[in-house]
Design a protein around this motif. Structure first.
Motif, PDB file in Angstrom:
ATOM      1  N   ASN A 112       0.856  -1.179   0.000  1.00 20.27           N
ATOM      2  CA  ASN A 112       0.000   0.000   0.000  1.00 20.27           C
ATOM      3  C   ASN A 112       0.899   1.239   0.000  1.00 20.27           C
ATOM      4  O   ASN A 112       2.116   1.123   0.125  1.00 20.27           O
ATOM      5  CB  ASN A 112      -0.962  -0.007   1.192  1.00 20.27           C
ATOM      6  CG  ASN A 112      -0.232  -0.035   2.524  1.00 20.27           C
ATOM      7  OD1 ASN A 112       0.997   0.032   2.560  1.00 20.27           O
ATOM      8  ND2 ASN A 112      -0.958  -0.136   3.604  1.00 20.27           N
ATOM      9  N   LYS A 131       1.488  -1.156  -6.334  1.00 24.12           N
ATOM     10  CA  LYS A 131       0.915  -0.459  -5.185  1.00 24.12           C
ATOM     11  C   LYS A 131      -0.594  -0.358  -5.334  1.00 24.12           C
ATOM     12  O   LYS A 131      -1.094  -0.150  -6.442  1.00 24.12           O
ATOM     13  CB  LYS A 131       1.533   0.928  -5.063  1.00 24.12           C
ATOM     14  CG  LYS A 131       2.940   0.855  -4.484  1.00 24.12           C
ATOM     15  CD  LYS A 131       3.568   2.204  -4.377  1.00 24.12           C
ATOM     16  CE  LYS A 131       4.347   2.530  -5.632  1.00 24.12           C
ATOM     17  NZ  LYS A 131       4.949   3.868  -5.542  1.00 24.12           N
ATOM     18  N   MET A 132      -1.295  -0.508  -4.234  1.00 25.07           N
ATOM     19  CA  MET A 132      -2.757  -0.452  -4.300  1.00 25.07           C
ATOM     20  C   MET A 132      -3.337  -0.080  -2.937  1.00 25.07           C
ATOM     21  O   MET A 132      -2.612   0.077  -1.959  1.00 25.07           O
ATOM     22  CB  MET A 132      -3.295  -1.808  -4.746  1.00 25.07           C
ATOM     23  CG  MET A 132      -2.982  -2.926  -3.772  1.00 25.07           C
ATOM     24  SD  MET A 132      -3.367  -4.532  -4.447  1.00 25.07           S
ATOM     25  CE  MET A 132      -2.034  -4.716  -5.611  1.00 25.07           C
ATOM     26  N   ASP A 133      -4.637   0.020  -2.903  1.00 24.44           N
ATOM     27  CA  ASP A 133      -5.346   0.313  -1.663  1.00 24.44           C
ATOM     28  C   ASP A 133      -5.166  -0.847  -0.679  1.00 24.44           C
ATOM     29  O   ASP A 133      -5.193  -2.005  -1.075  1.00 24.44           O
ATOM     30  CB  ASP A 133      -6.820   0.503  -2.006  1.00 24.44           C
ATOM     31  CG  ASP A 133      -7.608   0.973  -0.814  1.00 24.44           C
ATOM     32  OD1 ASP A 133      -7.397   2.125  -0.418  1.00 24.44           O
ATOM     33  OD2 ASP A 133      -8.411   0.188  -0.280  1.00 24.44           O
ATOM     34  N   LEU A 138      -7.156  -4.113  -0.734  1.00 22.11           N
ATOM     35  CA  LEU A 138      -7.094  -5.067  -1.844  1.00 22.11           C
ATOM     36  C   LEU A 138      -5.920  -6.020  -1.766  1.00 22.11           C
ATOM     37  O   LEU A 138      -5.833  -6.976  -2.519  1.00 22.11           O
ATOM     38  CB  LEU A 138      -7.007  -4.311  -3.171  1.00 22.11           C
ATOM     39  CG  LEU A 138      -8.158  -3.382  -3.502  1.00 22.11           C
ATOM     40  CD1 LEU A 138      -7.903  -2.700  -4.827  1.00 22.11           C
ATOM     41  CD2 LEU A 138      -9.454  -4.163  -3.563  1.00 22.11           C
ATOM     42  N   ALA A 169      -5.540  -9.544  -3.776  1.00 21.49           N
ATOM     43  CA  ALA A 169      -4.548  -9.683  -4.838  1.00 21.49           C
ATOM     44  C   ALA A 169      -3.769 -10.985  -4.667  1.00 21.49           C
ATOM     45  O   ALA A 169      -3.469 -11.675  -5.637  1.00 21.49           O
ATOM     46  CB  ALA A 169      -3.604  -8.489  -4.833  1.00 21.49           C
ATOM     47  N   GLN A 209      -2.683 -12.607  -8.207  1.00 22.49           N
ATOM     48  CA  GLN A 209      -2.188 -11.537  -9.062  1.00 22.49           C
ATOM     49  C   GLN A 209      -0.827 -11.031  -8.602  1.00 22.49           C
ATOM     50  O   GLN A 209      -0.114 -10.391  -9.349  1.00 22.49           O
ATOM     51  CB  GLN A 209      -3.201 -10.397  -9.127  1.00 22.49           C
ATOM     52  CG  GLN A 209      -4.362 -10.788 -10.018  1.00 22.49           C
ATOM     53  CD  GLN A 209      -5.605 -10.026  -9.692  1.00 22.49           C
ATOM     54  OE1 GLN A 209      -5.795  -9.552  -8.583  1.00 22.49           O
ATOM     55  NE2 GLN A 209      -6.473  -9.908 -10.671  1.00 22.49           N
ATOM     56  N   VAL A 210      -0.507 -11.307  -7.357  1.00 19.83           N
ATOM     57  CA  VAL A 210       0.840 -11.044  -6.850  1.00 19.83           C
ATOM     58  C   VAL A 210       1.256 -12.283  -6.054  1.00 19.83           C
ATOM     59  O   VAL A 210       0.429 -13.127  -5.721  1.00 19.83           O
ATOM     60  CB  VAL A 210       0.897  -9.804  -5.925  1.00 19.83           C
ATOM     61  CG1 VAL A 210       0.640  -8.530  -6.689  1.00 19.83           C
ATOM     62  CG2 VAL A 210      -0.069  -9.942  -4.776  1.00 19.83           C
TER      63      VAL A 210
END
Lengths: 317, 245
Positions: free
Chosen positions: A182, A210-212, A215, A219, A224-225
C-alpha cells in the motif's frame, strides 16, 4: 448571450453547492448506530472518538463509541483517517481519543528507535507522550505488526517460510516474484525500504504493485501477486489461506494497540481511563483476528460485530 | 462589451491566484519531493500518460463509430437506447466503475485502462449522437436533392457539420480522464495517483501536491492542445458558423 450564460453559471453553481451540502449532511447521518442512547440532555459530556482507515480501527473505534454511549456519554465519531491525520487531529483537540499502535507512535511521531519488544515499546511511548499531554492507557494484548504474506500453496511450493528465505529467493531471481504494497508501507522508513535493508535484498521497482490496503489480500488470493504486505491481526490471513512469513531477524516493531486520550479530557472525565481499560484488557491477537474475520470475510456490519462482542464480554447488556 | 471586461478581469484574477499559490508552495518547500525524486515522478507521469492515452484512444475508436451507427436512418429508432445508456453510465461515480471492473478483471494496469475506457466512452458517444442529430435538416435535404448517396451525405455533410460537437466530446472525455486516472492507483494501476494517495496516508502535503499539481497541469495542457487541434481540424468554412453560435 453573456448575461444568459452568467445566469446559467450562477444557477449551476448554486445547484452544485446544494448537492455538496446534501452529501455532507448525508455523511453525517451515515455510519449507523449514531443515536445517543442516554438522551442528549442528561449526557455526562461529549467525547469524539477517532479512528484510522482500516477494519480493525473501524471495529476499535466502534466498540469504544458504543461502550461510552452505554455509559452515558454523548459520542461523536470521526473515522477513516490516515495515521498521521488522526494523530494531528488528537494533538489539535479535534478528537479526544483513538486507538494507536505503540510502534507507529514510537517511530513515526516521536522519531525514536524501533523497538521489537512490546513492553519496552509501550513504556517508551507512554513516557514520551506525557510531554505532549497525551495519556496512553493499558496496552492491549494484540500485536498488529506488519506481516509479509504469501498464499499457503506458493509458500509450500517455493519453500519460503521466513523473510530470510524470501530474501534469498529474490536475490537469486529478482524478477520472479511480484510484491503488493500500500502507499504507506512503500513510503515509510519502517516499511519496505527498511525491510529490504535489514534483510539485504531488493524487489525491482517494476515488480512492486501499489494499491489500496483493502485489496492486498485479494490480490494474493487471486494470484495476481506472489507476496504482499499485510497486518498480523487481519482476519483474511486465515480466511484466504495465507501465511505470514516469520520475521526471523526481528525487523518489524511491536505494534500493540492502546487507547490514547488527551490528558485534558482524562482530567475532565476521570472514569474514562477505567472504561477504556476494561476494553483494552479483554482484547488479544486471537480475538482481534476473529473480529476482523467476521467483518472482512463474512461481511458483517462493523457496528453489529462491535455490539455483539461487547455483549459477549458482559460489558453491555 | 461589459461582459467581456468582467470576463477578462476574472481570468486575470484567477491567473494571479494560481501563480501566487504556486510561488507560495514552492517557497514553503512543497515540491521538495519532486526535486529529490525526479525519476519517480517521471516514471509515474509516464504511467499516467499511458493510462490516459490508451484508454482515450480506444474510447475514440469505439464511441465515434457507434455514435454514427445509431444515427443512421435504419437504426434511428434505437438511438434513444444509446443516449440513455450513455446518460446513466455518466452518473455512476468513477470509483464505483473501477471497483466493479476490478471484481471481474482483478487488479492492475489493464483493469484500470478498461475502466477508464468505459468511463470515457460516454461523453464521446453522447456528443457524437447529439452533434449529428442537431444538424439542420435542410442541409441534409439539400444533399439528397443533389442526388447524394447515404455515404456521401455522411462524409460530406454530417461529419463535417457535427465535427465541433464530436471534438468537444473527445476533449471533455480526455480532460476528465486525466483526473480519473489518478484513482487507478487504488487498484494497482499506477500513475500519479500514487503520490496523491501516499501524501494523504502520510499527511505530507509536499508529496500530495507533487502528485496533484502534475495531474492538474496535464489536464490544462491537454485541454489547450486539443482546443488548438479543434481549430485545425474543423473546416474553415464551418468555423465562421461557430463564431455566430
Amino acid at each position: 448571450m453573456n448575461r444568459r450564460f452568467t445566469k446559467k453559471a450562477i444557477i449551476s453553481l448554486l445547484l452544485s453547492l446544494m448537492m455538496i451540502g446534501m452529501a455532507a449532511c448525508g455523511q453525517e447521518q451515515a455510519g449507523g448506530d449514531q443515536q445517543n442512547q442516554a438522551g442528549g440532555n442528561e449526557a455526562k459530556g461529549t467525547i469524539t472518538v477517532g479512528g484510522k482507515d482500516f477494519t480493525e480501527q473501524h471495529l476499535l473505534s466502534k466498540i469504544t463509541a458504543i461502550y461510552l454511549k452505554e455509559k452515558g456519554y454523548n459520542v461523536e465519531e470521526a473515522s477513516n483517517m490516515g495515521s498521521s491525520v488522526v494523530r494531528s487531529a488528537l494533538e489539535n483537540g479535534q478528537i479526544d481519543l483513538y486507538w494507536e499502535y505503540t510502534g507507529t507512535a514510537l517511530v513515526i511521531y516521536q522519531k525514536q528507535a524501533v523497538e521489537t519488544d512490546p513492553v519496552k515499546a509501550y513504556e517508551k511511548v507512554k513516557e514520551k507522550d506525557k510531554e505532549n499531554k497525551l495519556a496512553w492507557l493499558n496496552k492491549a494484548n494484540f500485536n498488529n505488526t506488519y506481516a509479509i504474506l504469501m498464499s499457503q500453496d506458493k509458500s509450500d511450493e517455493l519453500g519460503i517460510k521466513s523473510i530470510s528465505d524470501l530474501a534469498k529467493y529474490v536475490k537469486s531471481d529478482p524478477s520472479a516474484l511480484k510484491f503488493a504494497s500500500n502507499a504507506e508501507f512503500y513510503a515509510r522508513e519502517d516499511g519496505i525500504k527498511g525491510l529490504e535493508k535489514h534483510y539485504g535484498f531488493q524487489f525491482p521497482t517494476e515488480n512492486v504493485v501499489k494499491m489500496d490496503s483493502g485489496l492486498l489480500y485479494n490480490a494474493l488470493k487471486e494470484k495476481q501477486v506472489d507476496v504482499s504486505v499485510g497486518f498480523a491481526t487481519d482476519g483474511r490471513i486465515k480466511g484466504f489461506n495465507l501465511v505470514a512469513l516469520e520475521d526471523d531477524k526481528f525487523f518489524f516493531p511491536a505494534y500493540n494497540g492502546a487507547p490514547v486520550v488527551r490528558q485534558e479530557v482524562l482530567d475532565k472525565y476521570p472514569e474514562l481511563a477505567d472504561l477504556l481499560n476494561q476494553i483494552a484488557d479483554k482484547l488479544d491477537t486471537e480475538t482481534m483476528m476473529k473480529l476482523n474475520y467476521t467483518v472482512d470475510v463474512e461481511h458483517k456490519d462493523v457496528a453489529e460485530v462491535a455490539r455483539e462482542w461487547l455483549t459477549s464480554q458482559q460489558l453491555i447488556k | 462589451m461589459r461582459g467581456k471586461n468582467v470576463e477578462r478581469l476574472i481570468r486575470a484574477l484567477l491567473i494571479v491566484v494560481v501563480i501566487g499559490f504556486l510561488v507560495w508552495a514552492f517557497i514553503s518547500g512543497a515540491f521538495q519531493f519532486i526535486m529529490d525524486n525526479p525519476d519517480d515522478l517521471a516514471y509515474l507521469l509516464q504511467q499516467h500518460l499511458k493510462l490516459v492515452g490508451l484508454s482515450s484512444l480506444l474510447a475514440v475508436i469505439v464511441a465515434v463509430p457507434v455514435g454514427i451507427l445509431v444515427t443512421r436512418p435504419r437504426l434511428k429508432k434505437y438511438d434513444w437506447i444509446a443516449i440513455n445508456v450513455a446518460n446513466i453510465g455518466q452518473t455512476v461515480p468513477s470509483l464505483a466503475i473501477l471497483a466493479l471492473v476490478m471484481t471481474y478483471l482483478g487488479i492492475g494496469y489493464f483493469t484500470a485502462v478498461f475502466a477508464l475506457w468505459l468511463y470515457s466512452l460516454l461523453p464521446i458517444l453522447r456528443n457524437t449522437i447529439a452533434g449529428i442529430e442537431s444538424i439542420n435538416k435542410s442541409i441534409i435535404d439539400a444533399g439528397q436533392g443533389m442526388g447524394m448517396t447515404g455515404a456521401q451525405i455522411l462524409w460530406k455533410l454530417e461529419i463535417p457539420n457535427s465535427l465541433f460537437a464530436i471534438l468537444a466530446g473527445i476533449r471533455t472525455a480526455i480532460v476528465i480522464n486525466v483526473g480519473t486516472a489518478a484513482l487507478a492507483f487504488l487498484i494497482g494501476g499506477g500513475g500519479l495517483g500514487d503520490l496523491i494517495f501516499t501524501g494523504i496516508s502520510l499527511y505530507d502535503t509536499g508529496i500530495m501536491l507533487s502528485g496533484a499539481l502534475p495531474v492538474t497541469l496535464l489536464a490544462i495542457t491537454l485541454d489547450f492542445v486539443l482546443g488548438k487541434l479543434e481549430k485545425w481540424i474543423i473546416p474553415k468554412g464551418l468555423q465562421r458558423n461557430l463564431e455566430s453560435l
